[in-house]
Design an enzyme around this catalytic site. Structure first.
Site, PDB file in Angstrom:
ATOM      1  N   GLY A   1       2.750  -2.869   3.714  1.00  0.00           N
ATOM      2  CA  GLY A   1       3.377  -4.369   4.060  1.00  0.00           C
ATOM      3  C   GLY A   1       2.439  -5.688   4.004  1.00  0.00           C
ATOM      4  O   GLY A   1       1.787  -5.617   4.191  1.00  0.00           O
TER       5      GLY A   1
ATOM      6  N   ARG B   1      -4.970   1.639  -0.754  1.00  0.00           N
ATOM      7  CA  ARG B   1      -4.970   0.047  -0.501  1.00  0.00           C
ATOM      8  C   ARG B   1      -4.479  -0.663  -2.117  1.00  0.00           C
ATOM      9  O   ARG B   1      -5.144  -0.193  -2.502  1.00  0.00           O
ATOM     10  CB  ARG B   1      -6.015  -0.278  -0.020  1.00  0.00           C
ATOM     11  N   LEU B   2      -3.401  -1.640  -2.129  1.00  0.00           N
ATOM     12  CA  LEU B   2      -3.210  -2.703  -3.103  1.00  0.00           C
ATOM     13  C   LEU B   2      -4.311  -4.124  -2.389  1.00  0.00           C
ATOM     14  O   LEU B   2      -3.228  -3.964  -0.715  1.00  0.00           O
ATOM     15  CB  LEU B   2      -1.827  -2.814  -3.140  1.00  0.00           C
TER      16      LEU B   2
ATOM     17  N   ASP C   1      -3.525  -8.796   8.240  1.00  0.00           N
ATOM     18  CA  ASP C   1      -2.852  -8.849   8.904  1.00  0.00           C
ATOM     19  C   ASP C   1      -2.855  -7.158   9.459  1.00  0.00           C
ATOM     20  O   ASP C   1      -1.591  -7.318  10.158  1.00  0.00           O
ATOM     21  CB  ASP C   1      -1.467  -9.069   8.276  1.00  0.00           C
TER      22      ASP C   1
ATOM     23  N   CYS D   1       0.618  -1.457  -0.255  1.00  0.00           N
ATOM     24  CA  CYS D   1       0.185  -0.376  -0.235  1.00  0.00           C
ATOM     25  C   CYS D   1       0.740   1.226  -0.193  1.00  0.00           C
ATOM     26  O   CYS D   1       1.865   1.220  -0.772  1.00  0.00           O
ATOM     27  CB  CYS D   1      -1.107   0.175   1.442  1.00  0.00           C
TER      28      CYS D   1
ATOM     29  N   VAL E   1      -4.391  -7.839  -1.020  1.00  0.00           N
ATOM     30  CA  VAL E   1      -3.722  -8.719  -0.894  1.00  0.00           C
ATOM     31  C   VAL E   1      -4.322 -10.475  -0.314  1.00  0.00           C
ATOM     32  O   VAL E   1      -4.373 -11.323  -1.293  1.00  0.00           O
ATOM     33  CB  VAL E   1      -2.311  -8.846  -0.568  1.00  0.00           C
TER      34      VAL E   1
END
Length: 618
Positions: A81, A50-51, A105, A2, A53
């Site tokens: 991360g 945000r990416l 996470d 991100c 995953v």
């Protein structure tokens, strides 16, 4: 992965500055193309791109959570991360009474901080840069991962702190001017494309060092170290060491193969990438995940122009085919043509916010664009050479004994290309020498080590803390420019800590560079791949590239408005350009940057000065 941004100001009401926070946050859109969010209070503003995953449906940021025993105590996180021990942490926190609303996470990290405070960093296994705002205490806590895989820049002006994943986020603030002072220019011309740890190049800007955390409250800014390489004698023989390396690498790889979006590996056919691809293929077979996709990069007409030499003994192509067939992967070969490679030099500068490794950057930028079309996460073999001792300077006496960074031994050339006036101001030789002395002074020692062992420990430390960050920085910026997350299992801190302390005789088991890694991979890789000599990241050998950057640079120098002109010795550069054959062998940085990359680097400096409208304060 991100993009994060933030702003704490004790003298301003940030609830009235939403437009500025939005502007800063939008500079990170490429790092997080899937979603965005902001959070504002009177003295703290946080932004996030945000990416997705893990758990794409949840995990929106900034994320807010209250303490378990006191609902009035709230905490807000922005995080870039991946945690690779998320499940272990979640299980432990559940036993302590916590309940989770997501499987991401981010929530685990925030709850870890709520439960263990700042000591939570010692429990984390991953790559990360994050900030947590304690609402009631009015305290900001920022952390960067142990090896510096994820970036975090900041600017501290007394009562105000700005931070972001990239410099462009901070530069978007209306009170920040795009300025570079003499020290910043010395970084560009004496150290570049590397950077001194913590140095941001831009005036007033710093980067939080790897393994460091920082606290900002009304009492000011305080920085501390939570992790560093420590010298600890290891008595393991070759058999025990090979077994331990294999165990650590397999565990690191498996942890990093977890993803809810398409994942691939980067495959060059060399030892490092082949090992990770083999471990990934093994995991895919065991878990029934289907075919593993692999990607490689090369250049149009490279097969016609490649000439073997000591740094690059053979071409990658046949080895890539060998490993792809052996592991039954779905392989994608990306080929880049010279005009596109040259044109992308400028895009690479924008991605990094400063000059970089020239076409080594722009090729990865274009490569990442193609990978992103099929995958969101990639596994890379980056960092194995620094950790296991694969580079030439580990094995050549003249480089080992050089009283400078062995990947940057062209101090004379660096001074010669500057204008005499700037050379007097910057004093490049003295600047580089001082940075080298600072680095050597950090190296921990083991009592009783002989001079040879101390020398190898020193070159290993310098490679991990000074050279490796350049490649990690390149990898992060060029891949995240396209919203591609690249994971680096060799940077697992447990593996780094162990291998760093192995005696050199064990690291070079069998009399080979990276010998202990080869021993560890017996049975994992075919024997011929296992014994293949090191070959670096592929670069173009097409003479058209040298001709293109040479001519483009000369045209820029012919322009009286060129911002590069006052900084360089144009006559010296033209002299170098007159003999392209000798220029192709000029050393500049490491084993990949020589004459063509020098010309391209200067083109990047010129574009950087123009595009960012930089004011020089020297």
């Amino acid at each position: 992965m991100c993009g994060i941004v933030g702003w704490v100001d004790w003298n301003d009401d940030l609830t009235r500055r939403a437009d500025v926070l939005e502007r800063m946050t939008e500079t990170m859109e490429h790092r997080g193309p899937d979603a965005k969010g902001t959070w504002l209070s009177r003295h703290c503003a946080l932004g996030h791109r945000r990416l997705c995953v893990i758990d794409p449906a949840n995990g929106a940021q900034p994320m807010v959570r209250a303490a378990r025993t006191d609902r009035d105590r709230q905490y807000v996180i922005v995080y870039n991360g991946e945690l690779y021990n998320t499940q272990e942490l979640r299980d432990e926190l559940r036993r302590l009474g916590y309940r989770f609303q997501t499987s991401c996470d981010t929530e685990v990290l925030l709850v870890s901080y709520i439960e263990w405070g700042k000591a939570c960093v010692d429990r984390l296994n991953g790559i990360f840069a994050f900030a947590i705002w304690s609402v009631q205490e009015e305290e900001l806590f920022l952390v960067r991962d142990r090896l510096g895989v994820k970036p975090l820049f900041y600017r501290h002006d007394g009562e105000r702190l700005l931070f972001g994943s990239e410099p462009k986020a901070i530069l978007a603030h209306p009170d920040v001017r795009a300025e570079v002072d003499a020290e910043g220019l010395a970084e560009v011309f004496a150290i570049g494309p590397a950077r001194t740890p913590g140095h941001g190049v831009w005036r007033g800007m710093r980067e939080l060092k790897p393994g460091h955390c920082m606290t900002f409250d009304r009492n000011g800014l305080r920085t501390s170290v939570y992790w560093r390489l420590e010298a600890k004698p290891i008595k393991d023989d070759e058999d025990a060491a090979a077994s331990r390396v294999r165990e650590l690498l397999r565990d690191a790889a498996r942890r990093q193969l977890v993803s809810d979006v398409p994942l691939c590996t980067l495959l060059s056919g060399g030892l490092d990438s082949s090992a990770l691809t083999a471990l990934a293929a093994e995991y895919y077979r065991e878990t029934g995940r289907g075919a593993l996709h692999t990607y490689s990069v090369d250049y149009v007409d490279n097969e016609r122009h490649f000439r073997a030499h000591s740094f690059q003994p053979d071409a990658d192509g046949p080895w890539i085919e060998r490993m792809s067939e052996h592991l039954d992967t779905v392989h994608h070969a990306v080929r880049i043509d010279t005009p596109e490679l040259v044109d992308a030099l400028e895009a690479a500068v924008v991605a990094k916010d400063m000059p970089g490794m020239a076409d080594i950057d722009s090729s990865l930028y274009l490569f990442s664009r193609e990978i992103k079309k099929g995958s969101t996460v990639a596994i890379s073999g980056e960092a194995a050479d620094e950790i296991f001792g694969g580079y030439p300077w580990f094995h050549r006496e003249e480089m080992l004994r050089a009283d400078t960074f062995p990947w940057s031994m062209s101090a004379g050339l660096r001074e010669e290309i500057l204008s005499p006036e700037l050379a007097r101001i910057l004093k490049l030789r003295e600047y580089a020498a001082e940075r080298y002395r600072e680095a050597v002074a950090e190296v921990p020692e083991v009592e009783g080590e002989d001079e040879s062992a101390r020398r190898m420990r020193r070159i290993s430390y310098l490679s991990i803390t000074r050279f490796m960050p350049t490649l990690l920085d390149r990898k992060d910026r060029m891949s995240m420019a396209w919203g591609l997350e690249v994971r680096v299992p060799y940077c697992d801190h447990r593996l780094v800590e162990y291998v760093w302390n192995l005696p050199w005789s064990v690291k070079t088991a069998g009399g080979r560079e990276k010998g202990i890694l080869r021993r560890a991979l017996e049975g994992v890789l075919p024997p011929d791949v296992l014994q293949r000599r090191k070959s670096p990241y592929p670069k173009t050998h097409n003479p058209a590239y040298l001709a293109a950057v040479r001519e483009r640079l000369l045209r820029r120098l012919d322009d009286p408005s060129c911002p590069l002109l006052p900084l360089v010795n144009a006559a010296k550069i033209r002299e170098l350009a007159e003999d392209p054959r000798s220029a192709s062998h000029l050393p500049w940085f490491g084993q990949l940057m020589s004459g063509p990359q020098l010309f391209a680097y200067l083109l990047q400096v010129d574009f950087w000065l123009r595009n960012y409208r930089i004011s020089l304060v020297v």
